[in-house]
Design a protein around this motif. Sequence first.
Motif, mmCIF file in Angstrom:
data_model
loop_
_atom_site.group_PDB
_atom_site.id
_atom_site.type_symbol
_atom_site.label_atom_id
_atom_site.label_comp_id
_atom_site.label_asym_id
_atom_site.label_seq_id
_atom_site.Cartn_x
_atom_site.Cartn_y
_atom_site.Cartn_z
ATOM 1 N N GLU A 92 -6.227 13.960 -10.217
ATOM 2 C CA GLU A 92 -5.214 14.802 -10.852
ATOM 3 C C GLU A 92 -4.686 14.172 -12.139
ATOM 4 O OE1 GLU A 92 -1.001 14.783 -9.118
ATOM 5 O OE2 GLU A 92 -2.199 14.063 -7.430
ATOM 6 N N PHE A 93 -4.866 12.848 -12.306
ATOM 7 C CA PHE A 93 -4.412 12.164 -13.512
ATOM 8 C C PHE A 93 -5.509 12.067 -14.572
ATOM 9 C CE2 PHE A 93 -1.690 10.418 -10.142
ATOM 10 C CZ PHE A 93 -0.446 10.739 -10.666
ATOM 11 N N GLU A 122 0.836 -1.194 0.000
ATOM 12 C CA GLU A 122 0.000 0.000 0.000
ATOM 13 C C GLU A 122 0.873 1.246 0.000
ATOM 14 O OE1 GLU A 122 -3.227 0.135 2.815
ATOM 15 O OE2 GLU A 122 -3.171 -2.039 2.998
ATOM 16 N N PRO A 123 0.471 2.264 -0.759
ATOM 17 C CA PRO A 123 1.251 3.510 -0.744
ATOM 18 C C PRO A 123 1.130 4.191 0.607
ATOM 19 C CG PRO A 123 -0.766 3.794 -2.010
ATOM 20 C CD PRO A 123 -0.677 2.335 -1.632
ATOM 21 N N VAL A 156 1.073 7.364 0.996
ATOM 22 C CA VAL A 156 0.193 8.508 0.804
ATOM 23 C C VAL A 156 -0.858 8.093 -0.218
ATOM 24 C CG1 VAL A 156 0.053 10.906 0.035
ATOM 25 C CG2 VAL A 156 2.085 10.093 1.242
ATOM 26 N N ALA A 157 -2.093 8.416 0.072
ATOM 27 C CA ALA A 157 -3.164 8.069 -0.859
ATOM 28 C C ALA A 157 -2.950 8.788 -2.192
ATOM 29 C CB ALA A 157 -4.504 8.456 -0.267
ATOM 30 N N VAL A 158 -3.198 8.087 -3.273
ATOM 31 C CA VAL A 158 -3.053 8.657 -4.605
ATOM 32 C C VAL A 158 -4.389 9.257 -5.018
ATOM 33 C CG1 VAL A 158 -2.572 8.138 -7.019
ATOM 34 C CG2 VAL A 158 -1.290 6.974 -5.211
ATOM 35 N N ASP A 159 -4.347 10.503 -5.434
ATOM 36 C CA ASP A 159 -5.550 11.174 -5.912
ATOM 37 C C ASP A 159 -5.588 11.041 -7.434
ATOM 38 O OD1 ASP A 159 -7.704 12.738 -6.486
ATOM 39 O OD2 ASP A 159 -6.813 14.618 -5.810
ATOM 40 N N PHE A 160 -6.370 10.069 -7.909
ATOM 41 C CA PHE A 160 -6.411 9.816 -9.339
ATOM 42 C C PHE A 160 -7.094 10.947 -10.108
ATOM 43 C CE2 PHE A 160 -5.597 5.523 -7.782
ATOM 44 C CZ PHE A 160 -4.544 5.169 -8.617
#
Length: 73
Positions: free
Chosen positions: A18-19, A9-10, A12-16
């Motif tokens: 922004e992608f 697990e990362p 820091v949560a990934v905010d998709f």
Amino acid sequence: MNQRVVCVEPEVAVDFAEFRPLLEKVLDLIRRSIQIHGDWSDYDEDRVFDAVAGEFDEYREAVVVRDVSGRHG
């Protein structure tokens, strides 16, 4: 070929979100490619290899002439 994949697990949560613009552009390119070349469902292994190898050759040529961010980017 035994490979083991471990998912971690990362931190820091990934905010998709922004992608999203990038992913939408990629999906548009894929849709356009399917319209031009088909969806590969009728490709045998040799034809897939030839197609991928051809794309890699095109990329390599772009790197050599320093045109990766131009037409081939």
